[in-house]
Design an enzyme around this catalytic site. Sequence first.
Site, mmCIF file in Angstrom:
data_model
loop_
_atom_site.group_PDB
_atom_site.id
_atom_site.type_symbol
_atom_site.label_atom_id
_atom_site.label_comp_id
_atom_site.label_asym_id
_atom_site.label_seq_id
_atom_site.Cartn_x
_atom_site.Cartn_y
_atom_site.Cartn_z
ATOM 1 N N CYS A 63 18.650 -25.106 30.453
ATOM 2 C CA CYS A 63 18.742 -23.932 29.579
ATOM 3 C C CYS A 63 18.615 -24.298 28.100
ATOM 4 C CB CYS A 63 20.082 -23.241 29.826
ATOM 5 S SG CYS A 63 20.408 -21.893 28.680
ATOM 6 N N TYR A 194 9.897 -16.556 27.221
ATOM 7 C CA TYR A 194 10.508 -15.813 28.338
ATOM 8 C C TYR A 194 9.861 -14.440 28.469
ATOM 9 C CZ TYR A 194 14.260 -19.202 29.053
ATOM 10 O OH TYR A 194 14.968 -20.331 29.356
HETATM 11 N N1 LIG Z 1 22.624 -15.164 24.433
HETATM 12 C C1 LIG Z 1 22.837 -16.233 25.286
HETATM 13 C C2 LIG Z 1 21.749 -16.343 26.333
HETATM 14 C C3 LIG Z 1 22.068 -17.363 27.356
HETATM 15 C C4 LIG Z 1 21.196 -17.231 28.595
HETATM 16 O O1 LIG Z 1 20.397 -16.285 28.751
HETATM 17 N N2 LIG Z 1 21.343 -18.221 29.505
HETATM 18 C C5 LIG Z 1 20.604 -18.201 30.753
HETATM 19 C C6 LIG Z 1 20.035 -19.574 31.084
HETATM 20 S S1 LIG Z 1 18.760 -20.115 30.014
HETATM 21 C C7 LIG Z 1 21.543 -17.896 31.912
HETATM 22 O O2 LIG Z 1 22.611 -18.474 31.984
HETATM 23 N N3 LIG Z 1 21.123 -17.037 32.829
HETATM 24 C C8 LIG Z 1 21.877 -16.747 34.023
HETATM 25 C C9 LIG Z 1 21.613 -15.362 34.511
HETATM 26 O O3 LIG Z 1 20.878 -14.655 33.841
HETATM 27 O O4 LIG Z 1 22.178 -14.985 35.531
HETATM 28 C C10 LIG Z 1 22.941 -17.488 24.449
HETATM 29 O O5 LIG Z 1 22.034 -17.780 23.645
HETATM 30 O O6 LIG Z 1 23.940 -18.167 24.571
#
Ligand SMILES: N[C@@H](CCC(=O)N[C@@H](CS)C(=O)NCC(=O)O)C(=O)O
Length: 319
Positions: A63, A194
Amino acid sequence: MLVDGRWTQNWQPVQGTDAKGGFLRQTSSFRHFVTPDGGPGPTGEGGFEAEAGRYHLYVALICPWASRTLIARKLKGLADVVSVSVVRPELGPEGWRFGEGQGSTDDAVNGATFLHELYTRADPHVNGRATVPVLWDIRRGTIVNNESADILRIFNSGFGALATGDVDLYPTDLAPDIDALDDWIYPRLNNGVYRAGFATTQAAYEEAYGAVFEALDTLERRLAEGGPLLFGTRLTETDIRLFVTLIRFDAAYHGLFKCNRQRLSDYSALMAYLHRLLEMPAFRDTVSIDHIKRGYYSIKALNPNGIVPLGPDLSALGL
Ligand SMILES: N[C@@H](CCC(=O)N[C@@H](CS)C(=O)NCC(=O)O)C(=O)O
């Protein structure tokens, strides 16, 4: 995702879609700040004073947002102050999962199997996706913050004298320029890849693709004319925020997300910039191309058979 504190089976890797088929990212829900004296930060409540051994960071090495916080933690000399758990790279039907081996760890603090358990522990009625990164307060047993942009700034200044690294990632005199460049890079490039990868219409994909390469072309010129870093010789949070996207570009975004006008390795100033940042262990040590490839290519909606490509050859970067 979580609905009223319970995991629902309709979890999808694609976070959300607007009326035109464009990818929408969920906004973060825990926004407290660690501060040297425990006073409140720009958002959220107070009561989270800086202390060694009190806070724990949950990340995924795939990530980019979580990797930002890992880099800042190392640059600021907080590796002995804030401990870390690393989830497995694949997002399964219950989201992120812990498990020792191949660069991942167990959850040594809470003993959770899935990351979503921590969200429910922090708020039994929580709604939304269980995302990384998560900054956890071991003493109070709750989430301090799950927004990487905030966690970068918490690591930069929230730990006061406990942070021994001598770099200021958000210096006051550059703050407006840093904010402006962050706000420019994020929609076009960090999230732009993305938006290209998860677009559900041709028009939304083409718009995102255009933005990605416009951003790369502009940044290539900026670094060629005014490097070695985005703000001359001063390393800032914007370098971290750009690095995490560039380092994933050829391994994941070029192929899986169809950002394929050019490879990053076709840009000479951006490649020289990557080399420069990778000379610092705080950057290099947080990069796992193995996790990045296994993680992105496990997204079934984009790659139903889960085949992980063998290339590209990243040996030019020592990776
Ligand atoms: N706004 C958040 C975004 C974090 C994010 O989207 N993380 C993704 C991985 S890159 C995630 O954990 N996704 C899990 C899901 O959507 O279920 C940040 O920048 O901390």
